[in-house]
Motif scaffolding. Structure first.
Motif, PDB file in Angstrom:
ATOM      1  N   LEU A  10     -76.934 -20.286  56.161  1.00 31.20           N
ATOM      2  CA  LEU A  10     -75.926 -19.328  55.694  1.00 31.20           C
ATOM      3  C   LEU A  10     -75.392 -18.495  56.859  1.00 31.20           C
ATOM      4  O   LEU A  10     -74.189 -18.212  56.943  1.00 31.20           O
ATOM      5  N   ALA A  15     -71.957 -16.865  55.807  1.00 30.47           N
ATOM      6  CA  ALA A  15     -71.922 -16.632  54.358  1.00 30.47           C
ATOM      7  C   ALA A  15     -73.126 -15.824  53.908  1.00 30.47           C
ATOM      8  O   ALA A  15     -74.218 -15.927  54.482  1.00 30.47           O
ATOM      9  N   SER A  25     -68.595 -18.774  44.218  1.00 39.15           N
ATOM     10  CA  SER A  25     -69.456 -18.875  45.394  1.00 39.15           C
ATOM     11  C   SER A  25     -69.367 -20.264  46.007  1.00 39.15           C
ATOM     12  O   SER A  25     -69.433 -20.413  47.237  1.00 39.15           O
ATOM     13  N   LEU A  29     -68.380 -20.925  49.919  1.00 45.43           N
ATOM     14  CA  LEU A  29     -69.253 -21.678  50.810  1.00 45.43           C
ATOM     15  C   LEU A  29     -68.514 -22.855  51.442  1.00 45.43           C
ATOM     16  O   LEU A  29     -68.676 -23.132  52.640  1.00 45.43           O
ATOM     17  N   HIS A  33     -67.830 -23.248  55.449  1.00 52.60           N
ATOM     18  CA  HIS A  33     -68.372 -24.428  56.121  1.00 52.60           C
ATOM     19  C   HIS A  33     -67.267 -25.157  56.882  1.00 52.60           C
ATOM     20  O   HIS A  33     -67.440 -25.531  58.061  1.00 52.60           O
TER      21      HIS A  33
END
Length: 263
Positions: A10, A15, A25, A29, A33
Motif C-alpha cells: 500500500l 494508498a 476503494s 487502488l 497502482h
C-alpha cells in the motif's frame, strides 16, 4: 500475504488501507497502482526469467520497486486485493491484433472482482486500456480517461472488451489458477515471435498523460500533446529509468530481437 507486506505494498502505491472492500476503494487502488507501478518487460532483455510465483511477484513490485507485464502486475495486484478482502479471481484473455484477429488464449491475464456487482480490473495491459475498473455486467458505454469502453457478452459466455469500437481482448468466463499461465508466460519471454522479445518498453500513466521509454526513445504525452526524443548514451537511459519510472538499474537492458515499437 503477510500483514507487513500488505502495508508495504500500500505504501508502494501511495494508498491507505481501505475501510472495506467496496467499489470506491477498488477504483482508488487501481488508479494508484497504474500511476506508480510501470508496465515493463525489462527482465526479458536483462536475461532474468519471470517466475509466476505470487510472493516473488509481490517482492518484485514492492521490495525491488519494479513493474512487469500482465502476468506479473495483475497477479501481484490480485494477491494484494485478496489480502484486503476483495473476492478476486484470475482470468485469461485473447488479445486482438491491429488487424482485428484474436491471438491465442491465455496470452493475457486480467482480474475479476466480485462485489455487489462484478468488476473487470486490469493494471497489466499497458497503453490503451481503462484507468478505472469496468463493470462486467454492464453492456452500455463506459467512458474512461483512456476512451469509451464497451463489454459485449458472447454466445459461449466470454466477454469481448472494446475501446472506442476497437476490440481489445476476449475475456474468458472461467477462473484460472496462476499455474495455467506458465506456458504462455514462458513463450512470451523466449519466442522470437513474441512482441516482448521484439521490443523493449517501460511505460507508466501520469496525471496528465503517459511516459514511455521504448528502447532509446523517450515519449511523453501531456494533455494529448506528444513529445519524443532519442536518448544518446547509457547514462542518460539509466537516468531516465530512475527519473520517470523509479527503476534503478546497474546496466541498460539489451534488446536482443527486432527493433523498438510503439506502445
Amino acid at each position: 500475504m503477510r500483514p507487513e507486506l500488505v502495508t508495504a505494498y500500500l505504501t508502494r502505491i501511495g494508498a491507505d488501507r481501505p475501510a472495506r472492500p467496496d467499489a470506491g476503494s477498488l477504483r482508488d487502488l487501481q488508479v494508484r497502482h497504474a500511476m506508480t507501478v510501470p508496465f515493463e518487460n525489462l527482465d526479458v532483455h536483462l536475461g532474468e526469467p519471470v517466475v509466476l510465483d505470487a510472493d516473488a511477484l509481490v517482492d518484485k513490485v514492492v521490495t525491488r520497486r519494479r513493474g512487469g507485464f500482465c502476468y506479473e502486475l495483475n497477479a501481484a495486484f490480485g494477491h494484494l486485493l485478496a489480502a484486503l478482502g476483495f473476492p478476486v479471481s484470475l482470468h485469461g484473455a485473447a488479445v486482438y491484433a491491429e488487424d482485428g484477429v484474436a491471438g491465442p488464449p491465455l496470452a493475457h491475464m486480467a482480474l475479476r472482482v466480485d462485489l455487489e456487482e462484478p468488476w473487470l480490473v486490469d493494471v497489466g495491459f499497458g497503453r490503451g486500456f481503462a484507468l478505472h475498473p469496468l463493470r462486467l455486467d454492464a453492456r452500455g458505454d463506459q467512458p474512461d480517461r483512456e476512451g469509451v469502453f464497451r463489454l459485449v457478452e458472447l454466445d459461449d459466455g466470454d466477454v469481448l472488451v472494446t475501446c472506442d469500437g476497437v476490440p481489445k481482448y476476449r475475456l474468458e468466463s472461467r477462473a484460472r489458477p496462476l499455474t495455467d499461465f506458465e506456458p504462455t508466460c514462458w513463450w512470451t519471454q523466449t519466442s522470437s515471435r513474441s512482441r516482448f522479445t521484439q521490443s523493449l518498453v517501460c511505460s507508466i500513466l501520469t496525471e496528465d498523460g503517459r511516459t514511455t521509454l521504448s528502447g532509446r526513445h523517450l515519449v511523453r504525452t501531456v494533455d494529448g500533446r506528444r513529445e519524443q526524443r532519442t536518448l544518446t548514451g547509457d547514462a542518460e537511459i539509466l537516468d531516465a529509468y530512475a527519473t520517470h519510472f523509479g527503476i534503478a538499474l546497474d546496466q541498460v537492458p539489451d534488446q536482443r530481437y527486432g527493433t523498438s515499437v510503439s506502445w
